[in-house]
Design an enzyme around this catalytic site. Structure first.
Site, PDB file in Angstrom:
ATOM      1  N   THR A   1      28.047 -23.306  -5.077  1.00  0.00           N
ATOM      2  CA  THR A   1      28.632 -23.322  -3.730  1.00  0.00           C
ATOM      3  C   THR A   1      29.020 -24.726  -3.285  1.00  0.00           C
ATOM      4  O   THR A   1      30.023 -24.906  -2.585  1.00  0.00           O
ATOM      5  CB  THR A   1      27.653 -22.706  -2.707  1.00  0.00           C
ATOM      6  OG1 THR A   1      27.436 -21.339  -3.045  1.00  0.00           O
ATOM      7  CG2 THR A   1      28.210 -22.768  -1.292  1.00  0.00           C
TER       8      THR A   1
ATOM      9  N   ASP B   1      23.726 -13.965  -7.894  1.00  0.00           N
ATOM     10  CA  ASP B   1      24.149 -15.140  -7.135  1.00  0.00           C
ATOM     11  C   ASP B   1      25.618 -14.920  -6.800  1.00  0.00           C
ATOM     12  O   ASP B   1      26.473 -14.941  -7.685  1.00  0.00           O
ATOM     13  CB  ASP B   1      23.978 -16.432  -7.944  1.00  0.00           C
ATOM     14  CG  ASP B   1      24.067 -17.671  -7.075  1.00  0.00           C
ATOM     15  OD1 ASP B   1      24.678 -17.592  -5.995  1.00  0.00           O
ATOM     16  OD2 ASP B   1      23.548 -18.727  -7.481  1.00  0.00           O
TER      17      ASP B   1
ATOM     18  N   ILE C   1      27.967 -16.655  -5.296  1.00  0.00           N
ATOM     19  CA  ILE C   1      28.784 -17.777  -5.764  1.00  0.00           C
ATOM     20  C   ILE C   1      27.816 -18.859  -6.225  1.00  0.00           C
ATOM     21  O   ILE C   1      27.176 -19.519  -5.404  1.00  0.00           O
ATOM     22  CB  ILE C   1      29.727 -18.335  -4.672  1.00  0.00           C
ATOM     23  CG1 ILE C   1      30.701 -17.271  -4.197  1.00  0.00           C
ATOM     24  CG2 ILE C   1      30.481 -19.553  -5.207  1.00  0.00           C
ATOM     25  CD1 ILE C   1      31.632 -17.728  -3.078  1.00  0.00           C
ATOM     26  N   ASP C   2      27.690 -19.038  -7.519  1.00  0.00           N
ATOM     27  CA  ASP C   2      26.847 -20.100  -8.049  1.00  0.00           C
ATOM     28  C   ASP C   2      27.708 -21.350  -8.202  1.00  0.00           C
ATOM     29  O   ASP C   2      28.721 -21.334  -8.892  1.00  0.00           O
ATOM     30  CB  ASP C   2      26.258 -19.698  -9.400  1.00  0.00           C
ATOM     31  CG  ASP C   2      25.267 -20.724  -9.890  1.00  0.00           C
ATOM     32  OD1 ASP C   2      24.225 -20.892  -9.235  1.00  0.00           O
ATOM     33  OD2 ASP C   2      25.536 -21.369 -10.923  1.00  0.00           O
TER      34      ASP C   2
ATOM     35  N   ASP D   1      20.123 -17.748 -10.322  1.00  0.00           N
ATOM     36  CA  ASP D   1      20.948 -18.780 -10.935  1.00  0.00           C
ATOM     37  C   ASP D   1      21.169 -18.531 -12.422  1.00  0.00           C
ATOM     38  O   ASP D   1      22.216 -18.907 -12.968  1.00  0.00           O
ATOM     39  CB  ASP D   1      20.285 -20.164 -10.807  1.00  0.00           C
ATOM     40  CG  ASP D   1      20.053 -20.607  -9.381  1.00  0.00           C
ATOM     41  OD1 ASP D   1      21.007 -20.540  -8.589  1.00  0.00           O
ATOM     42  OD2 ASP D   1      18.925 -21.033  -9.067  1.00  0.00           O
TER      43      ASP D   1
ATOM     44  N   GLU E   1      20.649 -14.409  -3.846  1.00  0.00           N
ATOM     45  CA  GLU E   1      20.301 -15.717  -3.286  1.00  0.00           C
ATOM     46  C   GLU E   1      20.426 -15.731  -1.771  1.00  0.00           C
ATOM     47  O   GLU E   1      19.591 -16.303  -1.068  1.00  0.00           O
ATOM     48  CB  GLU E   1      21.183 -16.817  -3.871  1.00  0.00           C
ATOM     49  CG  GLU E   1      20.857 -18.181  -3.276  1.00  0.00           C
ATOM     50  CD  GLU E   1      21.704 -19.307  -3.814  1.00  0.00           C
ATOM     51  OE1 GLU E   1      21.347 -20.466  -3.543  1.00  0.00           O
ATOM     52  OE2 GLU E   1      22.714 -19.042  -4.489  1.00  0.00           O
TER      53      GLU E   1
END
Length: 267
Positions: free
Chosen positions: A93, A88, A90-91, A214, A74
């Site tokens: 955020t 990702d 840190i999904d 995601d 991402e």
């Protein structure tokens, strides 16, 4: 390169270890609290220093161990190859930056556009959700199965919201879910939400506008835990967004009608 020519077992073990390392970096920043500095990518769309550090860690480690594989993340983009890691860092955020403990690291591995490995790690709860295509889904090594819910009126549905989709459509969806008797929830992390569906804690996850990073890992979790999904093809540059639908089979038909805006779904 066909998946049977790639050592998927080795990559699976590597991905689990990498997710745990990434989670440790994320938690280091999360525990510091006030150091969660953000950069605004757009209205209500931020990225933190931790996102970039986790992204760099993952990209470096994959590049070191599997230099011929593609990497798409991402935060730094990338390329789609025959064998590609989709990440990702840190999904969730938005939650992370506010000190809310609802986020996850998401790592998927795709061969020829088919997701073969999916890892979602929740470092706060220390829950490692894992799947290999054809080998089942697990949480911390224990088998997972989607819920046995058969009645839409007893279903708990996470309906994710994106500002890139019309607000009126989202509000109409919530209205239909509530009219049908569903419990509605929204936790702000698609990867974590899909893992909750795979674990049987939530009956379904729906959202109108999501990217491959995601959801690829989480969708494989749901599929390997016995759930149904609409799939998410990894094509082109991987930058396209699609709607996501994942649920336990017992409510698939009425929930699909609700999502599609059809009426009279209840007897």
């Amino acid at each position: 390169m066909p998946s049977n020519k790639i050592d998927l077992a080795q990559r699976f073990d590597f991905a689990v270890a990498l997710a745990r390392q990434a989670g440790a970096v994320a938690m280091h920043h999360f525990r510091k609290g006030g150091d969660l500095r953000t950069i605004e990518k757009g209205p209500q769309d931020v990225v933190t220093i931790a996102d970039h550090e986790v992204d760099a860690l993952i990209r470096h480690s994959i590049g070191e161990h599997y230099p011929d594989d593609g990497i798409l993340t991402e935060e730094s983009g990338g390329i789609i190859a025959q064998a590609t890691w989709v990440v990702d860092p840190i999904d969730g955020t938005g939650n992370f930056a506010r000190g809310i403990a609802s986020f996850a690291i998401s790592i998927a591995f795709s061969v020829g556009g088919t997701t073969e490995i999916g890892i979602v790690y929740d470092p706060v709860a220390d829950e490692m959700f894992t799947a290999r295509r054809g080998h089942g889904a697990f949480c911390n090594g224990m088998p997972m199965h989607v819920s046995a819910t058969q009645d839409i009126r007893r279903a708990a549905v996470e309906a994710g919201y994106s500002r890139k989709a019309p607000l009126a459509d989202y509000l109409a969806l919530l209205d239909r879910l509530l009219d049908a008797g569903c419990e509605f929830m929204q936790f702000g992390s698609a990867a974590r939400g899909l893992a909750q569906v795979a674990s049987g804690r939530v009956d379904a996850y729906v959202e109108a506008h999501l990217f491959a990073w995601d959801v690829l890992a989480g969708l494989l979790l749901v599929e390997e835990a016995g759930g149904g999904t609409t799939g998410f093809p990894l094509v082109g540059d991987g930058q396209h967004a699609l709607a996501v639908f994942a649920c336990t089979p017992g409510i698939a038909t009425p929930l699909r009608m609700i999502v599609d805006g059809q009426e009279n779904i209840l007897p």
